[in-house]
Design an enzyme around this catalytic site. Structure first.
Site, PDB file in Angstrom:
ATOM      1  CG  HIS A   1       5.253  -6.570 -13.242  1.00 13.88           C
ATOM      2  ND1 HIS A   1       6.061  -7.243 -12.346  1.00 13.88           N
ATOM      3  CD2 HIS A   1       4.954  -5.391 -12.672  1.00 13.88           C
ATOM      4  CE1 HIS A   1       6.239  -6.483 -11.272  1.00 13.88           C
ATOM      5  NE2 HIS A   1       5.574  -5.351 -11.439  1.00 13.88           N
TER       6      HIS A   1
ATOM      7  CE  LYS B   1     -19.760 -40.345   7.064  1.00 12.92           C
ATOM      8  NZ  LYS B   1     -20.950 -41.118   6.709  1.00 12.92           N
TER       9      LYS B   1
ATOM     10  CB  CYS C   1       8.879  -4.147 -11.705  1.00 12.20           C
ATOM     11  SG  CYS C   1       8.010  -2.636 -11.289  1.00 12.20           S
TER      12      CYS C   1
ATOM     13  CD  GLU D   1     -11.850 -19.559  -7.862  1.00 14.19           C
ATOM     14  OE1 GLU D   1     -11.285 -19.115  -8.885  1.00 14.19           O
ATOM     15  OE2 GLU D   1     -11.226 -19.983  -6.877  1.00 14.19           O
TER      16      GLU D   1
ATOM     17  CG  ASP E   1     -14.828 -20.041   4.772  1.00 10.24           C
ATOM     18  OD1 ASP E   1     -14.632 -20.998   5.532  1.00 10.24           O
ATOM     19  OD2 ASP E   1     -14.132 -19.792   3.761  1.00 10.24           O
TER      20      ASP E   1
ATOM     21  CB  SER F   1      -8.857 -23.106   1.225  1.00  6.53           C
ATOM     22  OG  SER F   1      -7.829 -23.183   2.183  1.00  6.53           O
TER      23      SER F   1
ATOM     24  CD  GLU G   1       6.102 -10.480 -13.967  1.00  7.40           C
ATOM     25  OE1 GLU G   1       6.812  -9.985 -14.866  1.00  7.40           O
ATOM     26  OE2 GLU G   1       6.051 -10.008 -12.811  1.00  7.40           O
TER      27      GLU G   1
HETATM   28  N1  GLN Z   1       8.859  -0.811  -5.456  1.00  5.45           N
HETATM   29  C1  GLN Z   1       9.096  -0.422  -6.805  1.00  5.45           C
HETATM   30  C2  GLN Z   1       8.202   0.735  -7.214  1.00  5.45           C
HETATM   31  O1  GLN Z   1       7.188   0.969  -6.599  1.00  5.45           O
HETATM   32  C3  GLN Z   1       8.955  -1.592  -7.748  1.00  5.45           C
HETATM   33  C4  GLN Z   1       7.580  -2.158  -7.818  1.00  5.45           C
HETATM   34  C5  GLN Z   1       7.507  -3.526  -8.443  1.00  5.45           C
HETATM   35  O2  GLN Z   1       8.516  -4.201  -8.542  1.00  5.45           O
HETATM   36  N2  GLN Z   1       6.337  -3.948  -8.851  1.00  5.45           N
HETATM   37  O3  GLN Z   1       8.445   1.413  -8.155  1.00  5.45           O
END
Ligand code: GLN
Length: 545
Positions: free
Chosen positions: A509, A191, A383, A142, A149, A14, A511
């Site tokens: 988030h 192989k 967050c 995928e 497995d 993997s 990101e």
């Molecule tokens: N633990 C925090 C909450 O639940 C922050 C969660 C996180 O950072 N994704 O609000």
């Protein structure tokens, strides 16, 4: 057009980059003018990775619809620049839960429920659902795990059946394997690949293409040998040598003519010629020697970089865009609490505190936020990183070290971060969070509004706790700005510190929405502040479509 399916299986070991391969193939096909979606089949019994430890699983990637998914979905979205949905990640747990609930309802009319056909039918139903919900013409699937497995057998059986259900011309199987290098004789070995293809054949799947991953160059002789022993065409054996630049993989596969070969075998013609110049420019930009800036990522799973993969990628995207190199210093927050690792923090020009759950290392993160605030070091809180930035600031304002989030101290006298009144009483751990896309209104005149350059944005969430409005006024009086709010103004989505070069925390988030060609504005603005502090001159390039 009839939907066509491309299946990816893994052989030998993997972690050889099956997800990245699938993502890159998706890019090749999208650039030929097809609507593409990718689905990951995960063989574990958890319903989703939401409750799994990042040590087990790496990051949990959140989609627009709030699905908590495998980190490979992040690769798919970043490489292909698509937005996927809940059906794009299925687990054994989901499949069994569905079949068992149907059985309890009596839907099977007294039949005996078996892996074949009931479980496999449910898997097939979910695979074919992707087209309906995403409109994709080409669905890449995928299969998680490695051939051999026990857990993945029902998935493999389902994709085997799909070839006869949908027709040979509508299915294509890619097997991604690994060529180990034997140091003593200085050679690569085929192989294990042969064995893994044999294993795949024994369950009725003959690969149409073999992607042979290797840390060393693969010569033509080796390609011919794999083709002969594994019974695939020579041009369907694609050597893929490890590259330090992940985003180079689509170009490597393009050069190997993978996209054209797959389309030809599926009886399709490219609707447009792929245009790689911008992507090549991106790779050129990554390769170019650039001044480097250092950022500390303060987390509790820092030993496992995969736990923060989207944050790392978002930083890289922003760095590429600004023409700088990013050097991430991985700092363990629990170490900071013990007074260790501070040299790493003092050495950087920016601090990121990413998301997280649970109390370990919390005080270390709070201290890191304090260091950033008092030292005017650019800080981006994601967050949990936002919540702790609020706790740190409030401790200072209220002159009380007992200020906390109720996640960590239920009886704190100052719960600046807490559950919303309508959330209280919910104790179930799965599915009780604010998940997925929510709108955020930006407050003009703030760093965040300036960075985004638009009044309303949509961002992905994954958290239970929220900013406690009882503290808005007092914190505002002391210089905290609430620069992003929910449309009704009730929820704080972004907080920032006035007068600081860049101290911004987001309840969401960002990101997850960053792309190599379109870095996230908050990451770019953060990194700009980092560059200014370190005296590095940036060369901003325009985002590309
Ligand atoms: N633990 C925090 C909450 O639940 C922050 C969660 C996180 O950072 N994704 O609000």
């Amino acid at each position: 057009m009839t939907t066509k399916y491309i299946f990816f299986t893994g052989g030998v070991v993997s972690s050889v980059g099956k997800g990245v391969t699938a993502a890159a193939v998706g890019r090749l096909l999208k650039d030929r003018g097809f609507a593409v979606a990718v689905q990951k089949l995960d063989p574990y019994i958890n319903v989703d990775p939401g409750t799994m430890s990042p040590y087990q699983h790496g990051e949990v990637f959140v989609l627009d619809d709030g699905a908590e998914t495998d980190l490979d979905l992040g690769h798919y979205e970043r490489f292909i620049d698509v937005r996927l949905n809940r059906v794009c990640n299925i687990t054994t747990g989901q499949v069994y839960a569905e079949v068992i609930s149907k059985e309890r309802r009596g839907d099977y009319l007294g039949g005996t429920i078996q892996v074949i056909p009931h479980i496999t039918n449910e898997i097939k139903r979910r695979i074919t659902q992707v087209t309906r919900t995403t409109g994709a013409e080409l669905v890449l699937v995928e299969v998680g795990g490695t051939v051999g497995d026990i857990e993945s057998l029902p998935f493999l059986e389902a994709i085997r059946q799909l070839r006869s259900d949908l027709g040979r011309e509508n299915t294509f199987y890619v097997h991604v394997t690994w060529l180990p290098y034997i140091g003593a004789t200085a050679e690569l070995k085929t192989k294990p690949t042969q064995h893994s293809v044999r294993e795949l054949r024994s369950i009725g799947i003959s690969p149409d293409m073999i992607v042979a991953r290797s840390d060393y160059p693969v010569d033509q002789g080796m390609v011919e040998k794999i083709a002969l022993f594994c019974d695939v065409e020579k041009r369907a054996v694609v050597p893929m040598v490890t590259t330090p630049i992940l985003y180079e993989v689509p170009l490597l596969l393009e050069n190997a003519k993978v996209g054209d070969f797959i389309l030809q075998r599926l009886g399709l013609e490219a609707r447009q010629l792929p245009e790689w110049s911008q992507w090549e420019r991106l790779i050129g930009e990554i390769r170019r020697p650039k001044p480097s800036v250092k950022v500390a990522l303060v987390g509790k799973y820092v030993e496992l970089h995969d736990a923060y993969i989207s944050v790392r990628e978002a930083l890289k995207h922003a760095a590429m865009h600004l023409g700088v190199e990013i050097d991430i210093s991985w700092v363990h927050s629990a170490e900071l609490e013990k007074g260790r690792g501070w040299d790493q923090i003092e050495d950087v020009d920016g601090i990121i505190v990413p998301g997280g759950f649970g109390s370990r290392g919390i005080e270390g993160k709070i201290q890191a936020a304090g260091f950033a605030r008092k030292g005017n070091v650019p800080y981006l809180g994601l967050c949990l990183g936002m919540q702790l930035m609020v706790v740190e600031f409030a401790r200072d304002v209220l002159k009380n070290d007992l200020v906390n989030s109720t996640e960590f101290e239920r009886s704190t006298p100052h719960p600046v971060i807490a559950l919303m009144p309508d959330q209280q009483g919910i104790t179930d751990m799965g599915g009780t969070m604010r998940l997925g896309l929510y709108p955020c209104h930006l407050v003009t005149g703030t760093i965040s509004a300036e960075a985004y350059g638009q009044p309303v944005v949509q961002e992905r969430h994954r958290h239970r706790f929220e900013f406690n409005n009882a503290y808005r006024e007092v914190l505002e009086q002391h210089g905290m700005r609430f620069s992003g709010l929910s449309p009704d103004g009730r929820l704080v989505e972004i907080a920032e510190i006035e007068g600081h070069p860049f101290m911004v925390g987001t309840q969401f988030h960002p990101e997850f929405l960053s792309r190599p060609n379109r870095p996230h504005p908050l990451f770019t603005r953060f990194l700009q502040a980092v560059c200014e502090r370190s005296g590095v001159v940036t060369q901003k390039s325009e985002p590309v479509a």
